[in-house]
Design a protein around this motif. Structure first.
Motif, mmCIF file in Angstrom:
data_model
loop_
_atom_site.group_PDB
_atom_site.id
_atom_site.type_symbol
_atom_site.label_atom_id
_atom_site.label_comp_id
_atom_site.label_asym_id
_atom_site.label_seq_id
_atom_site.Cartn_x
_atom_site.Cartn_y
_atom_site.Cartn_z
ATOM 1 N N VAL A 1 -32.659 -15.326 16.816
ATOM 2 C CA VAL A 1 -32.727 -16.337 17.473
ATOM 3 C C VAL A 1 -31.192 -16.901 18.563
ATOM 4 C CG1 VAL A 1 -35.367 -15.580 17.632
ATOM 5 C CG2 VAL A 1 -33.552 -17.687 16.197
ATOM 6 N N LEU A 2 -31.745 -18.022 19.633
ATOM 7 C CA LEU A 2 -30.661 -18.715 19.686
ATOM 8 C C LEU A 2 -31.384 -19.110 21.013
ATOM 9 C CD1 LEU A 2 -27.775 -16.239 20.728
ATOM 10 C CD2 LEU A 2 -27.356 -18.102 18.922
ATOM 11 N N PRO A 3 -30.471 -20.455 20.444
ATOM 12 C CA PRO A 3 -31.056 -21.525 22.018
ATOM 13 C C PRO A 3 -30.498 -21.193 23.201
ATOM 14 C CG PRO A 3 -29.703 -22.788 20.280
ATOM 15 C CD PRO A 3 -29.630 -21.170 19.713
ATOM 16 N N SER B 1 -33.133 -14.821 38.085
ATOM 17 C CA SER B 1 -31.367 -15.003 37.383
ATOM 18 C C SER B 1 -30.247 -15.390 38.227
ATOM 19 C CB SER B 1 -31.463 -13.323 37.153
ATOM 20 O OG SER B 1 -32.353 -12.968 36.230
ATOM 21 N N SER B 2 -29.126 -16.080 37.362
ATOM 22 C CA SER B 2 -28.609 -16.507 37.687
ATOM 23 C C SER B 2 -27.184 -17.118 37.028
ATOM 24 C CB SER B 2 -27.803 -17.855 38.122
ATOM 25 O OG SER B 2 -27.557 -18.772 38.878
ATOM 26 N N GLY B 3 -27.045 -17.034 35.711
ATOM 27 C CA GLY B 3 -26.503 -17.378 34.724
ATOM 28 C C GLY B 3 -27.250 -18.101 33.722
ATOM 29 N N PHE B 4 -26.566 -18.204 32.206
ATOM 30 C CA PHE B 4 -26.905 -18.490 31.184
ATOM 31 C C PHE B 4 -26.601 -18.948 30.411
ATOM 32 C CE2 PHE B 4 -26.197 -14.581 28.271
ATOM 33 C CZ PHE B 4 -26.204 -13.433 29.328
ATOM 34 N N ALA B 5 -25.980 -19.420 29.616
ATOM 35 C CA ALA B 5 -25.304 -19.932 28.297
ATOM 36 C C ALA B 5 -26.689 -20.198 26.656
ATOM 37 C CB ALA B 5 -25.210 -21.307 27.973
ATOM 38 N N LEU B 6 -25.173 -19.710 26.020
ATOM 39 C CA LEU B 6 -26.255 -18.629 24.284
ATOM 40 C C LEU B 6 -25.858 -20.227 23.404
ATOM 41 C CD1 LEU B 6 -25.924 -15.278 24.150
ATOM 42 C CD2 LEU B 6 -28.315 -16.651 24.631
ATOM 43 N N GLY B 7 -26.503 -20.667 22.161
ATOM 44 C CA GLY B 7 -26.056 -21.516 21.663
ATOM 45 C C GLY B 7 -24.721 -20.376 20.592
ATOM 46 N N SER B 8 -24.229 -21.296 19.761
ATOM 47 C CA SER B 8 -22.841 -20.718 18.963
ATOM 48 C C SER B 8 -23.342 -20.315 17.377
ATOM 49 C CB SER B 8 -21.769 -21.721 18.934
ATOM 50 O OG SER B 8 -21.358 -21.906 20.169
ATOM 51 N N GLU C 1 -23.704 -32.936 32.831
ATOM 52 C CA GLU C 1 -24.120 -31.804 31.803
ATOM 53 C C GLU C 1 -25.161 -32.071 30.958
ATOM 54 O OE1 GLU C 1 -21.082 -33.714 30.156
ATOM 55 O OE2 GLU C 1 -20.917 -31.612 29.082
ATOM 56 N N VAL C 2 -26.002 -30.134 30.893
ATOM 57 C CA VAL C 2 -26.953 -30.053 30.171
ATOM 58 C C VAL C 2 -26.667 -30.036 28.753
ATOM 59 C CG1 VAL C 2 -28.920 -28.456 30.739
ATOM 60 C CG2 VAL C 2 -27.609 -29.364 32.750
ATOM 61 N N ARG C 3 -27.729 -30.656 27.953
ATOM 62 C CA ARG C 3 -27.876 -29.833 27.078
ATOM 63 C C ARG C 3 -29.402 -29.518 26.000
ATOM 64 N NH1 ARG C 3 -24.781 -30.272 22.707
ATOM 65 N NH2 ARG C 3 -25.880 -30.247 20.076
ATOM 66 N N LEU C 4 -28.931 -28.593 24.940
ATOM 67 C CA LEU C 4 -30.100 -27.770 24.870
ATOM 68 C C LEU C 4 -30.607 -28.531 23.200
ATOM 69 C CD1 LEU C 4 -32.963 -26.924 24.909
ATOM 70 C CD2 LEU C 4 -31.907 -24.750 24.799
ATOM 71 N N ASP C 5 -31.351 -28.776 22.776
ATOM 72 C CA ASP C 5 -31.681 -28.754 21.432
ATOM 73 C C ASP C 5 -33.255 -27.848 20.880
ATOM 74 O OD1 ASP C 5 -29.229 -29.959 20.169
ATOM 75 O OD2 ASP C 5 -29.907 -31.254 21.403
ATOM 76 N N ILE C 6 -32.606 -26.955 20.222
ATOM 77 C CA ILE C 6 -34.348 -26.302 19.373
ATOM 78 C C ILE C 6 -33.978 -26.506 17.937
ATOM 79 C CG2 ILE C 6 -35.666 -24.732 19.035
ATOM 80 C CD1 ILE C 6 -34.437 -23.504 21.605
ATOM 81 N N GLN C 7 -35.537 -27.179 17.297
ATOM 82 C CA GLN C 7 -35.178 -27.837 16.210
ATOM 83 C C GLN C 7 -34.323 -26.426 15.063
ATOM 84 O OE1 GLN C 7 -38.942 -27.920 15.234
ATOM 85 N NE2 GLN C 7 -39.230 -29.594 13.680
ATOM 86 N N GLN C 8 -33.941 -26.888 14.322
ATOM 87 C CA GLN C 8 -33.332 -25.820 13.053
ATOM 88 C C GLN C 8 -33.110 -25.128 13.896
ATOM 89 O OE1 GLN C 8 -37.648 -24.645 11.468
ATOM 90 N NE2 GLN C 8 -36.213 -25.011 9.479
ATOM 91 N N GLY D 1 -30.178 -25.803 16.358
ATOM 92 C CA GLY D 1 -28.658 -25.908 17.057
ATOM 93 C C GLY D 1 -28.617 -26.626 18.435
ATOM 94 N N GLY D 2 -27.922 -26.411 18.738
ATOM 95 C CA GLY D 2 -27.620 -26.772 20.253
ATOM 96 C C GLY D 2 -27.219 -25.858 21.445
ATOM 97 N N VAL D 3 -27.166 -26.204 22.450
ATOM 98 C CA VAL D 3 -26.121 -25.109 23.683
ATOM 99 C C VAL D 3 -26.185 -26.620 25.239
ATOM 100 C CG1 VAL D 3 -28.112 -23.979 24.027
ATOM 101 C CG2 VAL D 3 -25.859 -23.508 24.961
ATOM 102 N N SER D 4 -24.563 -26.666 25.341
ATOM 103 C CA SER D 4 -24.249 -27.799 26.635
ATOM 104 C C SER D 4 -23.641 -26.858 27.726
ATOM 105 C CB SER D 4 -23.913 -28.733 25.757
ATOM 106 O OG SER D 4 -22.683 -28.175 25.761
ATOM 107 N N ILE D 5 -23.889 -27.277 28.434
ATOM 108 C CA ILE D 5 -22.679 -26.591 29.904
ATOM 109 C C ILE D 5 -23.076 -27.858 30.683
ATOM 110 C CG2 ILE D 5 -23.328 -24.162 29.915
ATOM 111 C CD1 ILE D 5 -25.761 -24.879 31.848
#
Ligand code: OOG
Ligand code: MG
Length: 274
Positions: free
Chosen positions: A147-149, A175-182, A258-265, A267-271
């Motif tokens: 799984v990924l944020p 639907s338009s775009g999506f960014a996945l955590g690394s 600047e948008v950032r998502l963090d999910i517990q355990q 990590g994060g992803v930002s765009i």
């Protein structure tokens, strides 16, 4: 909720094939030109959920014929927050294309969309084929490689971001775009219901939640997609990416944000929007 959606998508086509093709072309044009159109049910008030999916599949076929490639699936309107925000109380699915992908830390051109919004989501990647009907949570978990944020960028092709269920389904569920955590995390030692979620805009938290907001367990979202694909005689192949739906309501963004998502355990992803 589940059963009603399944029944409605399996039958009830009312639009003729040539009308479906015209509506798919209209939505395709609205997407590529980033110019909003009136929702389809204003012109076709009898349009059903099955009609909406017929248009969406025709839209996907047009894009694949142009050489676009399928990257995965998204399920939406799966949390109470999203249902209340949009006034649509049934989940829907849509397809993701390679061209929708945004790198972690990447830049998104705001002007390429009509009125983009961002949503915090949990994404699944599978390692076994899943087949409906009757796909269970346990089957999804056994088939989950990691799984990924994910930050989903949605952009309704309808003016004022206003729609009903058949219209939003036709519009590929915005639907338009999506960014996945690394970082990819295996799920063995995770409780996928209780992961805390923080969505931040320019450093300030604007959306807080837990992953159970999505249908009680985000894997239920994957199971639902599998059952809905099963109605069309399709399976979810091994290696599929599925975005399971916004955990909080969606937030509008402006150039410079600047948008950032963090999910517990996880990590994060930002765009960043420009
Ligand atoms: C429809 C798409 C919803 C989600 O995660 O709930 C969605 C919309 O709200 O425009 O992607
Ligand atoms: Mg979404």
């Amino acid at each position: 909720m589940f059963a009603a959606v399944k029944l409605a998508t399996a039958s009830g086509l009312t639009l003729e094939d040539h009308v479906v093709a015209v509506l798919a072309a209209r939505l395709d044009q609205a997407h590529t030109s980033a110019v909003g159109i009136p929702m389809l049910t204003l012109e076709h008030p009898g349009m059903t959920l099955a009609d909406g999916y017929a248009v969406q599949w025709a839209l996907q076929a047009r894009k694949l014929e142009r050489g676009e490639r399928l990257a995965g699936w998204k399920v939406g309107l799966t949390s109470r927050a999203k249902m209340l925000q949009m006034g649509v109380h049934h989940p829907s699915y849509g397809f993701l294309l390679d061209s929708f992908a945004i790198e972690d830390g990447g830049v998104v051109r705001h002007a390429a969309s009509i009125h983009p919004r961002v949503e915090p989501e949990l994404a699944f990647v599978t390692c076994r084929e899943l087949r409906g009907p009757g796909c269970t949570l346990a089957e999804v978990l056994a088939a989950t490689e990691y799984v990924l944020p994910a930050i989903e960028v949605i952009d309704s092709r309808y003016v004022n971001f206003k729609f009903d269920l058949p219209s939003v389904v036709a519009d590929n569920s915005s639907s338009s775009g999506f960014a996945l955590g690394s970082v990819c995390r295996a799920i063995e030692d995770l409780d996928l219901r209780t992961l805390g979620v923080v969505l931040s805009l320019n450093g300030a938290p604007i959306g807080l939640g837990a992953t159970a907001a999505v249908l009680g367990h985000p894997a239920a979202s994957v199971a639902m997609l599998v059952d809905l694909l099963g109605e069309r005689g399709l399976t979810l192949p091994a290696g599929s990416l599925v975005l399971t739906g916004g955990i909080t309501e969606a937030h509008a963004v402006s150039p410079g944000d600047e948008v950032r998502l963090d999910i517990q355990q996880l990590g994060g992803v930002s765009i960043r929007f420009v």
